[in-house]
Design an enzyme around this catalytic site. Structure first.
Site, PDB file in Angstrom:
ATOM      1  CB  THR A 124     -44.240  35.029 -11.872  1.00  0.00           C
ATOM      2  OG1 THR A 124     -45.140  33.886 -11.873  1.00  0.00           O
ATOM      3  CG2 THR A 124     -44.094  35.351 -10.342  1.00  0.00           C
ATOM      4  CE  LYS A 149     -49.018  33.830  -8.695  1.00  0.00           C
ATOM      5  NZ  LYS A 149     -49.630  32.493  -8.506  1.00  0.00           N
ATOM      6  CE  LYS A 151     -45.486  33.713  -6.763  1.00  0.00           C
ATOM      7  NZ  LYS A 151     -46.352  32.698  -5.894  1.00  0.00           N
ATOM      8  CG  ASP A 176     -49.463  33.966  -4.712  1.00  0.00           C
ATOM      9  OD1 ASP A 176     -50.030  33.982  -3.788  1.00  0.00           O
ATOM     10  OD2 ASP A 176     -48.951  33.152  -5.324  1.00  0.00           O
ATOM     11  CD  GLU A 202     -52.570  32.605  -6.465  1.00  0.00           C
ATOM     12  OE1 GLU A 202     -52.286  33.324  -7.359  1.00  0.00           O
ATOM     13  OE2 GLU A 202     -51.749  31.481  -6.197  1.00  0.00           O
ATOM     14  CG  ASP A 225     -51.854  28.325  -4.472  1.00  0.00           C
ATOM     15  OD1 ASP A 225     -51.877  27.178  -4.352  1.00  0.00           O
ATOM     16  OD2 ASP A 225     -50.889  28.976  -4.773  1.00  0.00           O
ATOM     17  CE  LYS A 247     -49.904  26.887  -7.538  1.00  0.00           C
ATOM     18  NZ  LYS A 247     -49.022  27.484  -6.352  1.00  0.00           N
ATOM     19  CB  CYS A 275     -47.429  25.231 -12.669  1.00  0.00           C
ATOM     20  SG  CYS A 275     -46.259  26.633 -13.005  1.00  0.00           S
ATOM     21  CG  ASP A 297     -49.344  31.591 -12.208  1.00  0.00           C
ATOM     22  OD1 ASP A 297     -48.345  31.892 -12.763  1.00  0.00           O
ATOM     23  OD2 ASP A 297     -49.478  31.473 -11.084  1.00  0.00           O
ATOM     24  CG  ASP A 299     -44.679  32.314 -14.797  1.00  0.00           C
ATOM     25  OD1 ASP A 299     -45.104  31.201 -14.053  1.00  0.00           O
ATOM     26  OD2 ASP A 299     -44.138  33.348 -14.561  1.00  0.00           O
TER      27      ASP A 299
HETATM   28 MG    MG Z   1     -49.809  31.000  -5.057  1.00  0.00          MG
END
Ligand code: MG
Length: 325
Positions: A124, A149, A151, A176, A202, A225, A247, A275, A297, A299
């Protein structure tokens, strides 16, 4: 008789973790330990304020089922006793771990999943200035991470993404937005992401406000998500998303997560495995879902200053499993 211990832990991060909803500097988890005839099973969850959870609420939920838990509550019974969420996750995963250890088999064997030698996972890049995000992406890429990923919130979308793309031109990128975008302007943003070769977006819109995705034609896959918790979520998602992020803290454990993965696939939705900020204990419980996920994902523990002992073997962009029981 089964002995039950439930306790919270606070794990400081080495670097602040910034997403659209805010900044975290530690991971607060709740641990459930179950012991039968000298054999111990452990489960962990991360209470999540976005879903109305706190350490206190999760501890209270578990305390409310303590008598049943001590008297041998099964995973099947648990699904009826607690709603989906973090509390059920910690208990469900402790029951899986206990069953595995009592039978001398691994979680992989119990779930009939062949264990791969390693799992490629996303690393991330949390929210910062475009320059800082680009240098973080470059550092991850140089250490071997191939899937990043990113953010994002509602600001500097173009600047951040173009800086990251320039810094790591060959990395596979997923984005995301954590519910921070609006339907106005979404099409143009999706086109920008597609033009920059982003592989997936996402949760762009708030979970309660994603009907705008109904039949919205987009040039890259969109993943649910915050909009997807359990199998009950699926009916609304088929017309809006191509993928769901599973998740264990949302499904309330591995039991429902396995069922959700199967139902999502049957409904034509691809699976991503995610997670919360957590230790290797929580990741270990989710691993049997990794081989069927398009994106993994997991991490969370790589953000901790120190992980639980013994932890999983994380390297940049990968979990090595050969040494795991
Ligand atoms: Mg998400």
């Amino acid at each position: 008789m089964r002995t039950v211990k439930v306790y919270p832990e606070l794990w400081p991060l080495h670097t602040p973790f910034v997403i659209a909803r805010g900044t975290r500097t530690s991971a607060g988890v709740v641990v459930v330990e179950l012991e039968e005839e000298g054999i111990k099973g452990v489960g962990e969850c991360t209470p999540y304020p976005r879903y109305g959870e706190s350490e206190a609420s999760v501890l209270a939920q578990i305390a409310a089922i303590l008598p049943e838990l001590e008297q041998g509550l099964t995973r099947e019974q648990l699904q009826q006793l607690l709603p989906a969420g973090a509390a059920r996750n910690a208990v469900d995963c402790a029951l899986w771990d206990l069953a595995a250890r009592r039978s001398g088999r691994s979680l992989w064997q119990l779930t009939d999943t062949p264990m791969p030698p390693r799992i490629r996972m996303a690393q991330t890049v949390s929210i910062d200035t475009p320059e800082a995000m680009a240098s973080s992406a470059l550092a991850l890429w140089q250490h071997g991470a191939q899937l990043l990923k990113i953010k994002l919130d509602d600001h500097l979308i173009t600047e951040r993404l173009m800086a990251i793309r320039a810094a790591a031109p060959q990395a596979q990128l997923i984005v995301d937005a954590n519910e921070s975008w609006k339907s106005e302007g979404l099409a143009a943003r999706c086109q920008l992401l597609a033009d920059l070769g982003v592989a997936m977006l996402e949760q762009p819109l708030p979970a309660g406000d994603d009907a705008a995705l109904d039949n919205f034609i987009h040039p890259l896959p969109v993943c649910a998500d915050e909009s997807c918790h359990t199998r009950d979520s699926l009916a609304a998602l088929g017309k809006r998303y191509e993928m769901v992020n599973i998740k264990l803290d949302k499904t309330g454990g591995l039991t429902e997560a396995l069922a959700l993965a199967q139902a999502a696939e049957a409904a034509g939705l691809a699976v991503m495995l995610g997670c919360m900020l957590c230790t290797s204990r929580a990741i270990s419980a989710a691993l049997p879902l990794a081989p069927r996920a398009r994106f993994v994902d997991l991490d969370g523990p790589t953000w901790l200053a120190v992980d639980v002992e013994p932890g999983l073997a994380f390297s940049s962009g990968e979990i090595t499993l050969a040494e795991v029981r």
